[in-house]
Structures are given as structure tokens and as C-alpha cells.
Design a protein around this motif. Structure first.
Motif, PDB file in Angstrom:
ATOM      1  N   LEU A   1      11.042 -17.614 -33.719  1.00  0.00           N
ATOM      2  CA  LEU A   1      12.440 -17.821 -34.070  1.00  0.00           C
ATOM      3  C   LEU A   1      13.005 -16.521 -34.629  1.00  0.00           C
TER       4      LEU A   1
ATOM      5  N   VAL B   1      17.470 -25.186 -30.858  1.00  0.00           N
ATOM      6  CA  VAL B   1      17.774 -24.510 -32.118  1.00  0.00           C
ATOM      7  C   VAL B   1      19.181 -24.920 -32.520  1.00  0.00           C
TER       8      VAL B   1
ATOM      9  N   ILE C   1      14.780 -26.570 -35.798  1.00  0.00           N
ATOM     10  CA  ILE C   1      14.204 -26.263 -34.493  1.00  0.00           C
ATOM     11  C   ILE C   1      13.251 -27.377 -34.086  1.00  0.00           C
TER      12      ILE C   1
END
Length: 445
Positions: A222, A245, A256
Motif C-alpha cells: 500500500l 482501497v 483495504i
């Protein structure tokens, strides 16, 4: 004949099918249109007052007045407070298909569904392969297109409608100018420094401020980036590919979910520090923040016996409310909260019916709470294949759905506003955000 993106579909196209005709709602009687899939299984839930019930209610009111009895005092504010999510539900049917069905060639081959988005200047974008195509709702025509160096996996317009971010194969994120349809910046996924094989950027999401955005890759990394595609921070949070996301409306959290996972991670934004985790016994299919609350996350999932479930997760307090939507075997594929009414829109797929009638087992449902259906386009009707993703128009009156059958169907979700409103709101503080008691306000990011 070559197929064109956003091309109009008729019965004379090369893929001639009888399910292209969508019957108007007026052709069905009112009781059939309003019949809920809850009502068939739970007799306690009644969505429609029949004539005899209305007469009984009027007669009861007449007796109360004749004997000067006090009527029950209703407290609508209390009822609204007890709702699982804030909502102003509709009082009549609005959901109906638009006049045309547009074509999305090769969309059925896409691994990740979020290849469709709607900007605040009423432009629809569809990313197919290495090209993205823009279609204007006002002119009802294709206006421009752009291209990327690698195959596109996901795309999102920024809240201001000025930029388009595209996640692609070969570890690249591309930032394009919306008006020019031209690349202005790129960013290389930082996971390549620790992983030998190149990744794909599989999920993107903008912060509500438009000053930053998040990306997720196929190796579970991420990343938070600035508006200029400059790295803020990154973290490997899961081992699987990140599928969804979402940044919260107050820009304090990012949620997420990975492919075929049974949990949702909550991290701080934009520092990406893990703050909480929601574990379950289900397969998470989709997540969506409520637009009227700072951090109320809706989680859509499917159980092992194919029961559709939703959970409401209040991030600041870590409280979770969950419910089963229907005793039937339904797969929940897509979910959105309306920013106009607060209603929850679901796309359901009846797996039992799909074996015999694959073209008539999809279901669009509008909920005001987990047990109340206020509008729907139900099973048994032709013209709607399995919906993979959906997006609202900037004014919230239209709903665009992309199906596995490569159709783009635009639905009438609410009546159009007679007075045009400015949807290009650049003031983040103007957003209707519920101030959580646990955090005492929010900070601007």
C-alpha cells in the motif's frame, strides 16, 4: 463489424441477443414492482400497504378521534437515530434503466473490475487494455481517448475532475491530465526494491481533499502519494493482491481488502500505520464508506454457503453490526452508498438461478436499512447480467453499472434536479461529516 467502446447496442448488433430489451416499469403491476425478496421469506416484513390495511388504519384513526383517545406519539428523530446508517429513504420508485445500453468490449476479460469512473464534469471513463475512452453524458458521445504504456488494471478521477490516475502492469502508476488526456507524471511501485518479480497496481483511491491518493499492488504493498505523484510513505500490509482501497470521508483512515480475504485492514492516512482489523468467517467482496459519516465503513461479504452479508464498522469506536440480507443464495458483487440520500445500493447475483437462467438472476437493490427495500430492479427480468462495478454521477441522479456481459447500463436513480447545482465543491470543510465523539473532530489533509 468492429465494436467501439461506448457504442450503442441494439438488436441489430453483431452479438444479437434477446435480452437487450428492457421492459419499462409501467408494464408491470404495482404489487409486482414493489414486491421485495425479503417478503417471500419473512412474513413480518411488509413493504406495501394493501387496500384493506389502509382502510383498517383509517378506521382506527376514526375511532381514536370519536372516543377522544390520544394517538401514539411518533418520534421520527429517534427512529432515524436508531438506523444502522444515516439515510433519507425515498418514498416512491425511481430506479429504472436508461434508454440506451453502451458497449464495453473486452471488459469481461479484466481481472479487476474498477475500470469505470464518472468525473464531476459528467465524463465517463472506461479503461480497456492500454487505452481509456471518455464519453460525455451531456453530448451522449465519445469525446476523447488516451493510452498508457502498460495494460490498465484500475482508474479513478480526482475529486476536482482535473486528474485521472491509472494503475497499470509492470509496477507503474500513471497520472494523466483530464482535459488533455495526456500523461503528466508516473510513479514506480516501491515493492520492486524488495521483490524480484514486477507487480501490477491493482487498486487506487483518492483522498476526499484531492491532495493525495493511495495505490495497492498485486504483492500487497500500500502506497500513499501526493497530488504530483510523489511518494509519501509505503508499507506491505498483506501477502495477496490488494483488490479495494478506500480513503474515509474525513481523510483520516484508509481501508483495504485483498483478493479472497476474510478481513479488512484499517490504517491511518497518509502515514499508513495499522490501527485496526476486522476479521470474519466470510469472503470480503467489497467495502464502501458512508458519505455522511466521518468513518462508518460498510463491508459486503459472502459466506461459505453463499449467503450475502453486510457489516457496518464504526472505525473510531471499533463497533461492528452485521446482518444477513436474504435466506436465498446470493453473491454480493458491488456496493455503494448514495451521497444524495444515504441509501445503500447492492448488486446481488442468485447463484441457484444462474445455473438455469444466467441472464435473469441479477438483482439491483436499494436499502434504507438491512431489512427494508425501498427500490429494486429484481430477478426474472431480462437485460441485466452480473454487475461487476458501479459508480454514481456527480449529481447522484444516475447510476452506471458495468456487467460481465460487457454492457454499460446507466440507471435513473433519482429525479433530475430542476435547478443545476455546482458539484465542483473544492472546500473540504463543506462536506457533511459526522463528528465522532471519540475523536472530537477531524483534521484537514
Amino acid at each position: 463489424m468492429d465494436r467501439t467502446t461506448f457504442g450503442r447496442k441494439t438488436l441489430n448488433t453483431q452479438r444479437s441477443r434477446m435480452d437487450r430489451f428492457v421492459a419499462p416499469r409501467t408494464s408491470f403491476d404495482e404489487s409486482r414492482r414493489r414486491r421485495s425478496w425479503h417478503a417471500t421469506s419473512n412474513p413480518e416484513i411488509v413493504d406495501t400497504w394493501f387496500g384493506k390495511y389502509i382502510k383498517q388504519k383509517k378506521y382506527t384513526t376514526y375511532l381514536d378521534e370519536a372516543f377522544e383517545l390520544e394517538q401514539e406519539v411518533r418520534v421520527p428523530y429517534k427512529e432515524a437515530w436508531l438506523r444502522p446508517w444515516p439515510c433519507v429513504p425515498r418514498k416512491k420508485n425511481y430506479l429504472s434503466s436508461a434508454d440506451s445500453i453502451l458497449d464495453l468490449p473486452t471488459y469481461s476479460y479484466a481481472t479487476f473490475p474498477e475500470l469505470l469512473d464518472w468525473s464531476n464534469d459528467n465524463i465517463l471513463v472506461a479503461a480497456l487494455g492500454r487505452n481509456y475512452h471518455k464519453w460525455s453524458w451531456r453530448s451522449q458521445s465519445l469525446i476523447s481517448q488516451g493510452y498508457t504504456q502498460n495494460e490498465i488494471q484500475c482508474c479513478k478521477f480526482d475529486p476536482r475532475g482535473e486528474l485521472l490516475v491509472l494503475g497499470t502492469d509492470n509496477k507503474m502508476v500513471e497520472l494523466h491530465n483530464n482535459s488533455l488526456s495526456k500523461k503528466i507524471a508516473t510513479h514506480r511501485c516501491p515493492c520492486v526494491d524488495t521483490i524480484e518479480h514486477p507487480c501490477s497496481v491493482t487498486a487506487v483511491a483518492w483522498s476526499p481533499t484531492g491532495n493525495s491518493f493511495a495505490t495497492g499492488c498485486s504483492f500487497g504493498v500500500l502506497v500513499s502519494l501526493s497530488r504530483e505523484a510523489k511518494l509519501i510513505t509505503w508499507r506491505r500490509v498483506v501477502r495477496e493482491a490488494i483488490q479495494i482501497v478506500r480513503v474515509s470521508p474525513d481523510a483520516r483512515y484508509v481501508a483495504i481488502s485483498s483478493v479472497n480475504s476474510s478481513f479488512v485492514l484499517l490504517l491511518s492516512w497518509p502515514t499508513l500505520e495499522i490501527t485496526s482489523r476486522l476479521d470474519s468467517d466470510w469472503t470480503i467482496r467489497t467495502i464502501a464508506w458512508h458519505p455522511w459519516r466521518s468513518a462508518l465503513l460498510g463491508v459486503g461479504a459472502v459466506t461459505s454457503d453463499l449467503q450475502a452479508r453486510i457489516a457496518l464498522w464504526d472505525a473510531p469506536t471499533s463497533k461492528v453490526r452485521e446482518t444477513t440480507l436474504s435466506p436465498k443464495r446470493h453473491s454480493l458483487d458491488a456496493m455503494l452508498f448514495s451521497h444524495r440520500t444515504g441509501e445503500l445500493v447492492l448488486s446481488l447475483w442468485n447463484s441457484d438461478r444462474a445455473l438455469l437462467h444466467p441472464k435473469t438472476c441479477s438483482h439491483l437493490v436499494v436499502l434504507s436499512d438491512p431489512k427494508t427495500v425501498v427500490d429494486q430492479w429484481g430477478e426474472g427480468r431480462s437485460g441485466l447480467d452480473r454487475v461487476r462495478t458501479m459508480v454514481f454521477s456527480p449529481d447522484g441522479t444516475k447510476l452506471a453499472t458495468a456487467t460481465s456481459d460487457e454492457d454499460l447500463i446507466i440507471w435513473n436513480f433519482l429525479p433530475e434536479d430542476k435547478i443545476k447545482k455546482n458539484t465542483n465543491c473544492k472546500s473540504f470543510s463543506a462536506m457533511p461529516v459526522y463528528l465522532d465523539q471519540a475523536t472530537q473532530g477531524f483534521s484537514l489533509r
